[in-house]
Motif scaffolding. Structure first.
Motif, PDB file in Angstrom:
ATOM      1  N   PRO A  42       0.826  -1.220   0.000  1.00 23.98           N
ATOM      2  CA  PRO A  42       0.000   0.000   0.000  1.00 23.98           C
ATOM      3  C   PRO A  42       0.856   1.266   0.000  1.00 23.98           C
ATOM      4  O   PRO A  42       0.483   2.270  -0.603  1.00 23.98           O
ATOM      5  N   GLN A  46       0.726   4.222  -2.705  1.00 24.51           N
ATOM      6  CA  GLN A  46       0.424   5.568  -2.213  1.00 24.51           C
ATOM      7  C   GLN A  46       1.494   6.566  -2.644  1.00 24.51           C
ATOM      8  O   GLN A  46       1.179   7.690  -3.050  1.00 24.51           O
ATOM      9  N   PRO A  49       1.664   6.676  -7.150  1.00 23.65           N
ATOM     10  CA  PRO A  49       0.385   6.269  -7.725  1.00 23.65           C
ATOM     11  C   PRO A  49       0.346   6.337  -9.249  1.00 23.65           C
ATOM     12  O   PRO A  49      -0.513   5.732  -9.873  1.00 23.65           O
ATOM     13  N   LYS A  52       3.547   3.363 -10.173  1.00 18.61           N
ATOM     14  CA  LYS A  52       3.486   2.203  -9.273  1.00 18.61           C
ATOM     15  C   LYS A  52       4.745   1.338  -9.376  1.00 18.61           C
ATOM     16  O   LYS A  52       4.688   0.119  -9.327  1.00 18.61           O
TER      17      LYS A  52
END
Length: 218
Positions: A42, A46, A49, A52
């Motif tokens: 995660p 985060q 974004p 990735k």
């Protein structure tokens, strides 16, 4: 208050290793966090974004993404030790040019060498050697692309240097007869403390490369 520096990375990445090397060249203490790229954390999603991808440098809670952007950020923030980019604007522009060449002309054939076979792989090997020969010509008789100093372009190339053995074994060819001067510089880079402490064992990379080849069914 001390800086909080976290690096989201993946151990065999030729891009992630660039950030590791830059941080160690500067003597920056950082927390290394290994990412599973098939099950991304995660925090990675985060902090990056858009793409990735790793590496992501998180400095006091703020993310910096894309490997050579990270290296330049490190150079600018911790500017008191071991400059990685030249101070001269023209030389800085030249360094960025060669890094772009590396990531456009070296990456694609390098990737194909261990992920393809037959005619596609043979073509990739030729393109790879051609690109390395251009880099060797730019290197000339200098110990490093940065002249007497290990710098920005050398860091970019070290990510590929650490994959040389795996590339040779996957492609059944040798680089040194074609690019002896570049190979000498590669060995010089791979002996630096910052690099020794950042790159995996070559045999581990070879093992990983052949594992990936099986996934690609080649």
């Amino acid at each position: 208050m001390a800086d909080e520096v976290i690096l989201l990375d993946f151990w065999p990445s030729p891009f992630g290793v660039r950030a590791r090397i830059a941080l160690r060249e500067k003597g920056v203490k950082f927390e290394y966090r290994e990412e599973n790229l098939r099950d991304k954390s995660p925090l990675l999603l985060q902090m990056n974004p858009v793409h990735k991808k790793i590496p992501v440098l998180i400095h006091n809670g703020k993310p910096v993404c894309e490997s050579m952007n990270v290296v330049q950020y490190i150079d600018e923030v911790w500017s008191d030790k071991n400059p990685l980019l030249p101070s001269d604007p023209y030389q800085r522009a030249q360094a960025r040019f060669w890094v772009d060449f590396i990531d456009t002309k070296v990456y694609e054939p390098a990737d194909k060498i261990w992920s393809t076979k037959g005619e596609v792989q043979e073509t990739a090997k030729k393109e790879y050697i051609e690109a390395l020969k251009i880099l060797e010509a730019e290197l000339g008789d200098k110990p490093y692309f940065g002249g007497d100093n290990f710098g920005f372009v050398d860091i970019a190339m070290t990510g590929y240097y650490m994959w040389f053995e795996a590339s040779e074994k996957c492609g059944n060819f040798r680089i040194e007869p074609e690019c002896p001067t570049l190979m000498a510089s590669a060995r010089r880079c791979l002996q630096r403390d910052s690099v020794v402490n950042s790159v995996p064992d070559p045999e581990k990379i070879v093992e990983f490369a052949f594992k990936i080849r099986k996934i690609y069914c080649v």
